[in-house]
Scaffold this motif. Structure first.
Motif, PDB file in Angstrom:
ATOM      1  N   THR A  86       0.646  -1.472  -0.099  1.00 34.36           N
ATOM      2  CA  THR A  86      -0.247  -0.029   0.181  1.00 34.36           C
ATOM      3  C   THR A  86       0.572   1.294   0.067  1.00 34.36           C
ATOM      4  OG1 THR A  86      -1.846  -1.474   1.513  1.00 34.36           O
ATOM      5  CG2 THR A  86      -1.494   1.444   1.085  1.00 34.36           C
ATOM      6  N   GLN A  87       0.656   2.254  -0.285  1.00 32.65           N
ATOM      7  CA  GLN A  87       1.121   4.126  -0.368  1.00 32.65           C
ATOM      8  C   GLN A  87       0.026   4.951  -0.508  1.00 32.65           C
ATOM      9  OE1 GLN A  87       2.255   5.206  -4.575  1.00 32.65           O
ATOM     10  NE2 GLN A  87       3.640   6.261  -4.378  1.00 32.65           N
ATOM     11  N   VAL A  88       0.815   5.106   0.562  1.00 34.76           N
ATOM     12  CA  VAL A  88      -0.267   6.576   0.976  1.00 34.76           C
ATOM     13  C   VAL A  88       0.468   7.750   0.430  1.00 34.76           C
ATOM     14  CG1 VAL A  88      -1.760   7.670   3.105  1.00 34.76           C
ATOM     15  CG2 VAL A  88      -1.404   5.275   2.498  1.00 34.76           C
ATOM     16  N   SER A  89      -0.003   8.781   0.095  1.00 34.60           N
ATOM     17  CA  SER A  89       0.652  10.187   0.117  1.00 34.60           C
ATOM     18  C   SER A  89      -0.639  10.970  -0.077  1.00 34.60           C
ATOM     19  CB  SER A  89       1.461  10.285  -1.442  1.00 34.60           C
ATOM     20  OG  SER A  89      -0.044  10.430  -2.214  1.00 34.60           O
ATOM     21  N   HIS A 123      10.500   8.496  -5.086  1.00 34.90           N
ATOM     22  CA  HIS A 123       9.963   7.316  -5.732  1.00 34.90           C
ATOM     23  C   HIS A 123       8.855   6.427  -5.999  1.00 34.90           C
ATOM     24  CE1 HIS A 123      11.482   4.172  -3.728  1.00 34.90           C
ATOM     25  NE2 HIS A 123      12.599   4.510  -2.720  1.00 34.90           N
ATOM     26  N   ASN A 124       7.933   5.823  -6.528  1.00 36.61           N
ATOM     27  CA  ASN A 124       6.521   5.625  -6.235  1.00 36.61           C
ATOM     28  C   ASN A 124       6.861   3.538  -5.203  1.00 36.61           C
ATOM     29  OD1 ASN A 124       5.501   8.278  -6.503  1.00 36.61           O
ATOM     30  ND2 ASN A 124       5.706   7.093  -9.537  1.00 36.61           N
ATOM     31  N   TYR A 125       8.107   3.383  -4.770  1.00 32.58           N
ATOM     32  CA  TYR A 125       8.004   2.196  -4.534  1.00 32.58           C
ATOM     33  C   TYR A 125       7.289   1.616  -5.635  1.00 32.58           C
ATOM     34  CZ  TYR A 125       9.036   3.921  -0.051  1.00 32.58           C
ATOM     35  OH  TYR A 125       9.566   5.124   1.120  1.00 32.58           O
ATOM     36  N   GLY A 126       7.117   1.280  -6.660  1.00 32.27           N
ATOM     37  CA  GLY A 126       6.912   0.144  -8.030  1.00 32.27           C
ATOM     38  C   GLY A 126       5.578   1.044  -8.342  1.00 32.27           C
ATOM     39  N   ALA A 132       0.384  13.588 -11.331  1.00 31.65           N
ATOM     40  CA  ALA A 132       0.861  14.150 -10.520  1.00 31.65           C
ATOM     41  C   ALA A 132       1.635  14.363  -9.421  1.00 31.65           C
ATOM     42  CB  ALA A 132      -0.570  14.459  -9.231  1.00 31.65           C
ATOM     43  N   ASP A 133       2.358  12.861  -9.780  1.00 29.25           N
ATOM     44  CA  ASP A 133       3.715  13.411  -8.977  1.00 29.25           C
ATOM     45  C   ASP A 133       4.668  13.760  -9.050  1.00 29.25           C
ATOM     46  OD1 ASP A 133       1.767  10.908  -7.924  1.00 29.25           O
ATOM     47  OD2 ASP A 133       3.144   9.233  -9.020  1.00 29.25           O
TER      48      ASP A 133
END
Length: 593
Positions: free
Chosen positions: A121-124, A157-160, A166-167
């Motif tokens: 899970t990626q939370v930003s 980075h976006n962890y894959g 928007a990043d």
């Protein structure tokens, strides 16, 4: 001569007594100031770096506490083990991660990999994303052995996960990893990675050094630079391996390198083994002391110039009257006794010049008076000369009488007259102050020949003369007064025959020893002691009447003339002979040395 002048010596002395203390003061002040500045700067920066390390330590501990907040959520560990498709479970996990992400301003994003379900899970700031993976994007073992570790500075980075429009990925972060275990069991449920922006770390570090003059580095345990005044160096390995080896020895401290003073402090966190390193170049460290020394040097040079000009002025004021007085003396030396001495200075040189002028006036007056007296005495001297008998006339008359004695066949009379004439001739040799001992002995022989005629068989004379000694130079008329004392005071022909012995020799020390001994009447002990005191201290001698006084006068005259021609190195001794008589010994330098 120029280098021995008073002016030169005065300038040299003033320069020495001024320059040496000034130089010593500058050296001592510079050294003391450098050490004081060094000590003060080191102490201040040790406190500053310690405070900076404390701030960084507190900041990293706040991130650590934020990562531990998952254990305070009673549902978080349970939800990790539930169905990953359960929307309530997903929502609760998102809510916990977003609470951590929004709880600190510098947290950019959070990544969570669930080992139980294989969900990442990626939370930003954007919408959260999730997907199923067999392995996490990074493993914590890559960065440390404990439950928490920090990945050095790297590009975000976006962890894959696929990149979204928007990043934002053009900045650097550090990543804090936390292993989430089923406490108290060591079983690992999940791995959480928190990307932290560098803003707070940079803000803390920026306050710890003066930009443009000092350098500050934050270095991790691998030698990678986490902070540097040069942004291009961030994330690069630190180049000075010697410095890394030095700071690895202690937890904190400082050391003086070749180019800079280095002060360091370790954060001493198990998950962030970082070290703050501050470099203060020597040029910056000693800037104030160098400026102070420069100011002191300018003041010293100014003072030295003042001393030089003052010394020149004083020396000229002193030496100019002396040179002027020397010029007057040179004129006097050429015969100009009426030179006008014009020195009006009120100091000691002026007093000396006026005294010299008064002395010249007195000398001129004395010369004038003596000249007049000389003219007055010439007439009297001329009259006195006319009344005197010419010694040469007397000598020639004696020769004529001797010739007449030969004509009447009386050779003894001729011999005695010749002896007397030779004695007179010897006495008239006024141009000779010194003669050889042989000439002096010959004169005494003539004198004794006349005395022999007087006493006949009542007088015996013994000679013991070393040939080498006869050529020694001696003052004229030193033996006859000693021999004559015997006939005036000591000879007694009523009881025995008078005996007189004269001997001479050269000692090993090249001194001439002449001994005159007789068998006449001995000198009374008290008078002999008085004569010896007189000979030992001629300045305290007072003549006495009587025989001993006459003896003293003759011996004193001989001793004074011996000292005059032998530089006060002559010795004259007198003693009584046994059983009676007197012995007089002369001891002088053999060749007048």
């Amino acid at each position: 001569m120029k280098f021995r002048s008073i002016q030169t010596r005065l300038i040299q002395f003033m320069l020495a007594v001024t320059t040496i203390p000034l130089l010593l003061s500058l050296i001592i002040t510079f050294s003391h100031t450098r050490e004081s500045v060094k000590e003060q700067t080191v102490n201040e920066n040790i406190r500053l770096i310690y405070q900076g390390a404390t701030n960084l330590r507190n900041y990293m501990n706040s991130i650590n506490r934020a990562s531990l907040s998952v254990y305070s959520d009673s549902y978080f560990l349970r939800n990790l083990a539930l169905d990953p498709d359960n929307h309530r479970v997903i929502a609760e996990l998102y809510a916990t991660l977003q609470a951590i992400q929004t709880g600190m301003e510098d947290i950019h994003q959070i990544y969570l990999h669930n080992y139980l379900t294989g969900q990442s899970t990626q939370v930003s700031s954007n919408l959260p994303r999730r997907e199923f993976r067999k392995e996490p994007y990074r493993r914590i073992e890559q960065f440390g052995p404990g439950p928490a570790a920090v990945e050095p500075i790297h590009e975000v980075h976006n962890y894959g996960f696929p990149r979204r429009p928007a990043d934002i990925t053009d900045f650097k972060v550090i990543t804090f990893y936390r292993s989430i275990n089923n406490i108290p069991s060591p079983e690992q449920y999940a791995l959480m990675a928190i990307d932290v922006k560098l803003d707070s770390i940079l803000a803390i570090c920026d306050q710890l050094y003066a930009k443009g003059e000092e350098q500050l580095y934050l270095i991790d345990d691998t030698g990678s630079i986490m902070y540097s005044p040069n942004p291009d160096e961030i994330g690069q390995p630190f180049a000075d391996q010697t410095l890394l080896n030095e700071i690895a020895k202690e937890k904190q401290g400082y050391y003086d390198g070749k180019q800079a003073m280095v002060i360091y402090e370790k954060l001493d966190l198990p998950y962030a083994p970082w070290t703050l390193v501050k470099q203060i170049p020597h040029k910056t460290l000693y800037k104030n002391s160098t400026e102070l020394t420069g100011i002191n040097a300018i003041i010293a040079i100014f003072a030295l110039l003042v001393v030089i000009f003052g010394t020149l002025w004083i020396s000229i004021r002193i030496t100019r009257p002396i040179k002027q007085l020397t010029s007057y003396m040179n004129q006097v030396q050429t015969g100009r006794l009426d030179v006008d001495i014009d020195v009006t200075s009120p100091d000691e040189i002026g007093i000396l010049s006026r005294r010299f002028r008064n002395m010249m006036d007195t000398i001129n007056n004395l010369i004038l008076r003596e000249y007049r007296l000389e003219l007055a005495n010439k007439t009297n001297q001329l009259k006195a000369l006319q009344a005197q008998i010419d010694p040469h006339f007397l000598y020639n008359a004696l020769q004529s009488i001797g010739t007449l004695a030969l004509q009447h066949k009386v050779p003894r009379i001729y011999s005695l007259l010749s002896s007397l004439a030779n004695i007179m001739r010897y006495n008239m040799r006024n141009s000779e102050a010194k003669v050889t001992l042989q000439d002096e002995i010959h004169h005494v022989r003539l004198y004794l020949e006349l005395q022999k005629q007087r006493f006949r068989d009542q007088l015996e004379i013994t000679w013991d003369l070393e040939p080498e000694s006869l050529q020694a130079p001696v003052p004229k008329m030193i033996l006859q007064p000693i021999v004559e004392n015997y006939f005036k005071h000591g000879m007694n022909t009523r009881d025995t025959v008078g005996r007189l012995s004269i001997s001479s020799r050269i000692t090993e020390e090249h001194r001439l020893v002449v001994v005159v001994e007789n068998n006449g009447t001995s000198i009374e002990e008290d008078r002999l002691a008085a004569i010896r005191r007189m000979l030992a201290d001629p300045s305290g001698y007072e003549p006495r009447s009587g025989d001993a006084g006459d003896i003293s006068i003759g011996l004193m005259n001989v001793l004074m003339r011996l000292n005059l021609y032998t530089d006060n190195k002559a010795v004259l001794t007198i003693e009584n002979a046994v059983p009676h008589g007197v012995i007089v010994t002369l001891n002088i330098n053999a060749w007048g040395e």
